[in-house]
Structures are given as C-alpha cells and as structure tokens.
Write a protein that holds these residues in place. Structure first.
Motif, PDB file in Angstrom:
ATOM      1  N   LYS A 174     -63.163 -34.142 114.054  1.00 45.50           N
ATOM      2  CA  LYS A 174     -63.744 -34.748 112.859  1.00 45.50           C
ATOM      3  C   LYS A 174     -62.909 -34.483 111.603  1.00 45.50           C
ATOM      4  CE  LYS A 174     -67.236 -36.409 115.069  1.00 45.50           C
ATOM      5  NZ  LYS A 174     -67.363 -37.884 115.283  1.00 45.50           N
ATOM      6  N   GLY A 175     -61.740 -33.924 111.805  1.00 45.37           N
ATOM      7  CA  GLY A 175     -60.835 -33.732 110.675  1.00 45.37           C
ATOM      8  C   GLY A 175     -60.959 -32.415 109.948  1.00 45.37           C
ATOM      9  N   PHE A 176     -61.724 -31.477 110.495  1.00 44.76           N
ATOM     10  CA  PHE A 176     -61.822 -30.162 109.870  1.00 44.76           C
ATOM     11  C   PHE A 176     -60.564 -29.347 110.172  1.00 44.76           C
ATOM     12  CE2 PHE A 176     -66.182 -31.428 109.728  1.00 44.76           C
ATOM     13  CZ  PHE A 176     -66.783 -30.683 108.726  1.00 44.76           C
ATOM     14  N   LYS A 177     -60.103 -28.586 109.196  1.00 38.81           N
ATOM     15  CA  LYS A 177     -58.927 -27.743 109.367  1.00 38.81           C
ATOM     16  C   LYS A 177     -59.310 -26.276 109.235  1.00 38.81           C
ATOM     17  CE  LYS A 177     -55.662 -31.178 107.586  1.00 38.81           C
ATOM     18  NZ  LYS A 177     -55.120 -31.442 108.919  1.00 38.81           N
ATOM     19  N   GLU A 178     -58.702 -25.460 110.068  1.00 38.16           N
ATOM     20  CA  GLU A 178     -58.959 -24.026 110.010  1.00 38.16           C
ATOM     21  C   GLU A 178     -58.306 -23.449 108.753  1.00 38.16           C
ATOM     22  OE1 GLU A 178     -57.457 -20.089 112.384  1.00 38.16           O
ATOM     23  OE2 GLU A 178     -58.126 -21.777 113.619  1.00 38.16           O
ATOM     24  N   ILE A 179     -59.088 -22.701 107.962  1.00 36.75           N
ATOM     25  CA  ILE A 179     -58.530 -22.102 106.748  1.00 36.75           C
ATOM     26  C   ILE A 179     -58.512 -20.576 106.803  1.00 36.75           C
ATOM     27  CG2 ILE A 179     -59.199 -24.049 105.289  1.00 36.75           C
ATOM     28  CD1 ILE A 179     -61.510 -22.301 104.223  1.00 36.75           C
ATOM     29  N   ARG A 180     -59.268 -19.985 107.725  1.00 38.14           N
ATOM     30  CA  ARG A 180     -59.319 -18.528 107.749  1.00 38.14           C
ATOM     31  C   ARG A 180     -59.939 -18.039 109.052  1.00 38.14           C
ATOM     32  NH1 ARG A 180     -62.107 -17.968 103.429  1.00 38.14           N
ATOM     33  NH2 ARG A 180     -64.164 -17.856 104.385  1.00 38.14           N
ATOM     34  N   ARG A 181     -59.446 -16.908 109.516  1.00 41.10           N
ATOM     35  CA  ARG A 181     -60.072 -16.186 110.619  1.00 41.10           C
ATOM     36  C   ARG A 181     -60.453 -14.798 110.129  1.00 41.10           C
ATOM     37  NH1 ARG A 181     -58.162 -17.644 116.630  1.00 41.10           N
ATOM     38  NH2 ARG A 181     -57.873 -19.888 116.349  1.00 41.10           N
ATOM     39  N   THR A 182     -61.637 -14.363 110.500  1.00 42.17           N
ATOM     40  CA  THR A 182     -62.112 -13.048 110.096  1.00 42.17           C
ATOM     41  C   THR A 182     -62.404 -12.226 111.341  1.00 42.17           C
ATOM     42  OG1 THR A 182     -63.108 -13.944 108.081  1.00 42.17           O
ATOM     43  CG2 THR A 182     -63.841 -11.767 108.790  1.00 42.17           C
ATOM     44  N   TYR A 183     -61.770 -11.072 111.437  1.00 41.58           N
ATOM     45  CA  TYR A 183     -61.995 -10.165 112.558  1.00 41.58           C
ATOM     46  C   TYR A 183     -62.904  -9.037 112.090  1.00 41.58           C
ATOM     47  CZ  TYR A 183     -58.099 -12.671 114.644  1.00 41.58           C
ATOM     48  OH  TYR A 183     -57.288 -13.661 115.151  1.00 41.58           O
ATOM     49  N   CYS A 197     -61.536  -8.334 119.664  1.00 41.80           N
ATOM     50  CA  CYS A 197     -62.834  -8.927 119.334  1.00 41.80           C
ATOM     51  C   CYS A 197     -62.613 -10.376 118.919  1.00 41.80           C
ATOM     52  CB  CYS A 197     -63.529  -8.150 118.219  1.00 41.80           C
ATOM     53  SG  CYS A 197     -62.635  -8.124 116.651  1.00 41.80           S
ATOM     54  N   PRO A 198     -63.602 -11.246 119.161  1.00 42.79           N
ATOM     55  CA  PRO A 198     -63.444 -12.651 118.773  1.00 42.79           C
ATOM     56  C   PRO A 198     -63.430 -12.805 117.258  1.00 42.79           C
ATOM     57  CG  PRO A 198     -65.686 -12.222 119.494  1.00 42.79           C
ATOM     58  CD  PRO A 198     -64.900 -10.990 119.815  1.00 42.79           C
ATOM     59  N   ALA A 199     -62.768 -13.848 116.788  1.00 44.34           N
ATOM     60  CA  ALA A 199     -62.680 -14.098 115.354  1.00 44.34           C
ATOM     61  C   ALA A 199     -63.795 -15.033 114.897  1.00 44.34           C
ATOM     62  CB  ALA A 199     -61.329 -14.722 115.019  1.00 44.34           C
ATOM     63  N   TRP A 200     -64.199 -14.875 113.664  1.00 39.41           N
ATOM     64  CA  TRP A 200     -65.129 -15.777 112.990  1.00 39.41           C
ATOM     65  C   TRP A 200     -64.255 -16.777 112.240  1.00 39.41           C
ATOM     66  CZ3 TRP A 200     -69.999 -17.140 113.253  1.00 39.41           C
ATOM     67  CH2 TRP A 200     -70.681 -17.670 112.162  1.00 39.41           C
ATOM     68  N   ILE A 201     -64.213 -18.026 112.720  1.00 43.29           N
ATOM     69  CA  ILE A 201     -63.288 -19.016 112.188  1.00 43.29           C
ATOM     70  C   ILE A 201     -63.974 -19.891 111.141  1.00 43.29           C
ATOM     71  CG2 ILE A 201     -61.699 -20.897 112.738  1.00 43.29           C
ATOM     72  CD1 ILE A 201     -61.533 -19.866 115.567  1.00 43.29           C
ATOM     73  N   THR A 202     -63.333 -20.050 110.010  1.00 42.83           N
ATOM     74  CA  THR A 202     -63.857 -20.911 108.950  1.00 42.83           C
ATOM     75  C   THR A 202     -63.056 -22.212 108.903  1.00 42.83           C
ATOM     76  OG1 THR A 202     -64.571 -19.032 107.625  1.00 42.83           O
ATOM     77  CG2 THR A 202     -64.326 -21.132 106.478  1.00 42.83           C
ATOM     78  N   TYR A 203     -63.760 -23.332 108.993  1.00 43.91           N
ATOM     79  CA  TYR A 203     -63.152 -24.660 108.937  1.00 43.91           C
ATOM     80  C   TYR A 203     -63.530 -25.352 107.639  1.00 43.91           C
ATOM     81  CZ  TYR A 203     -62.138 -24.332 113.954  1.00 43.91           C
ATOM     82  OH  TYR A 203     -61.681 -23.953 115.194  1.00 43.91           O
ATOM     83  N   ARG A 204     -62.674 -26.269 107.241  1.00 44.74           N
ATOM     84  CA  ARG A 204     -62.921 -26.990 105.983  1.00 44.74           C
ATOM     85  C   ARG A 204     -62.446 -28.437 106.118  1.00 44.74           C
ATOM     86  NH1 ARG A 204     -61.294 -24.561 100.085  1.00 44.74           N
ATOM     87  NH2 ARG A 204     -62.754 -25.786  98.859  1.00 44.74           N
ATOM     88  N   LYS A 205     -63.232 -29.344 105.508  1.00 40.78           N
ATOM     89  CA  LYS A 205     -62.845 -30.742 105.466  1.00 40.78           C
ATOM     90  C   LYS A 205     -62.957 -31.223 104.022  1.00 40.78           C
ATOM     91  CE  LYS A 205     -63.756 -35.337 107.405  1.00 40.78           C
ATOM     92  NZ  LYS A 205     -64.595 -36.129 108.328  1.00 40.78           N
ATOM     93  N   GLU A 206     -61.844 -31.695 103.485  1.00 42.23           N
ATOM     94  CA  GLU A 206     -61.837 -32.141 102.079  1.00 42.23           C
ATOM     95  C   GLU A 206     -62.593 -33.457 101.940  1.00 42.23           C
ATOM     96  OE1 GLU A 206     -60.784 -30.253  99.781  1.00 42.23           O
ATOM     97  OE2 GLU A 206     -59.819 -28.736 101.032  1.00 42.23           O
TER      98      GLU A 206
END
Length: 206
Positions: free
Chosen positions: A27-36, A197-206
C-alpha cells in the motif's frame, strides 16, 4: 465543513507479523524506524563489565542538578539529540524549563542516572538515564546520548555503571528501547550482550 488535514499515515507492527508487513508495503508504506526492546539480565551481564574510563569525570543526575550551569548544558544536549533522532516525528516546541522537568521526572532514578564530563568538568560529553519500571525487580534505560561520536566509549562506561548500580539495588532486569534512528542506541546495542528479540517496526505513508 472541516478543512482537509494533510498529514502522513503512520503505524507500527512487530517484525514477526509478516503478513501485515507485506500488506503495508503493498500500500506504499515505507519503513522509517525499527525499535528493539531487549530485556537484559543484570546477573548475566555483570561479568562483561569493564573498568570505568578514568579519563573522565562521572556525576549522578542527583549531583548534577545542583550545578545550574551544567544542568542547563545537559538540557541543551538532550534536546538537541532528541530532536535529531526524531526528524520523522518532530517534537513539539518546548521551553528549556519544560525539558528540565522531563529529564528529572518522578520515574528518573537520580542516583542511577549518570553524566560524563571532560576532566575539567566544563562540558558534558555523554549521559544515560535510568528509570523505574512498573515491573517488579526491573529498571529501564531511558534517554542516552553523546556530544559527539568520540564519546561513545564513555557512554558504554556509563551504562555499565548503571548496571552495577542496579545490581546493588537488587534489580534483576533492565529493559531498554533502541531505535535505528539513534546512532548512540545502535552503538550500545552492539556491545551489550542481549538475546535476539523481534523489532517493533514503524511504517509511514506520506
């Protein structure tokens, strides 16, 4: 009639949610950050702790707040680093007084939060805050940062001192959040022995 609000869509999911990751990407979302967010066993990590770096002066937050000049320098450095690591989610404009209250909030362990200074105690080179947790026998590593990358080794020394402090307080575990947008956090994650540990991934769509 409401004005149209032009703002990006943002969401976060666990790395293990493979189906959702594929959906958001389609859907066009891009990964902007991973949090461990690893859980560190104090008992396990104690043997890895090295001697303190004696080239620098280390003060607790409890000591530093008594020196208004140094405390103001700490506020400026924390603000600068936080803004730099949150370019995708800019922090709201706040007065220095508000920043000061944030970094000395009730959950901050003043005697377990350490600041590293140069030998003449005029400049702050690194800091790492320790916080209380809602979980029993657990503490949390909060904001950590440096004045420049050359102080990364000093930052590691501060974190190791926090772990030794935690051991003396009978704390069994330390939790932390390490964002890929924060070079200091990634540097720490590389030297602290933690289980994957798995990452908490943040996605963003402009």
């Amino acid at each position: 009639m409401h004005d149209k609000i032009d703002s990006p869509l943002q969401t976060s999911i666990w790395e293990t949610a493979v189906g959702l990751r594929s959906f958001y990407k389609s859907k066009g979302f891009k990964e902007i950050r991973r949090t461990y967010m690893p859980v560190i066993s104090v008992k396990t990590i104690i043997p890895y702790i090295t001697a303190n770096d004696e080239r620098f002066v280390v003060k607790s937050m409890g000591e530093l707040v008594k020196n208004r000049l140094l405390f103001n320098k700490l506020i400026t450095l924390v603000k600068r680093n936080y803004e730099h690591t949150h370019l995708d989610n800019p922090v709201a404009e706040m007065e220095d007084n508000s920043w000061g209250k944030m970094i000395t909030a009730d959950d901050v362990i003043l005697d377990g939060s350490f600041i590293g200074l140069d030998p003449v105690e005029k400049n702050i080179l690194a800091y790492s805050f320790l916080h209380t947790s809602e979980k029993k026998d657990t503490a949390e590593i909060g904001w950590a940062g440096v004045h420049s990358p050359e102080a990364n080794t000093l930052l590691r020394s501060l974190v190791f001192q926090q772990i030794k402090y935690a051991e003396k307080q009978n704390v069994q575990f330390i939790e932390g959040e390490f964002d890929t947008t924060d070079e200091c956090a990634m540097s720490l994650l590389k030297v602290i022995p933690v289980s994957p540990c798995p990452a908490w991934i943040t996605y963003r769509k402009e």
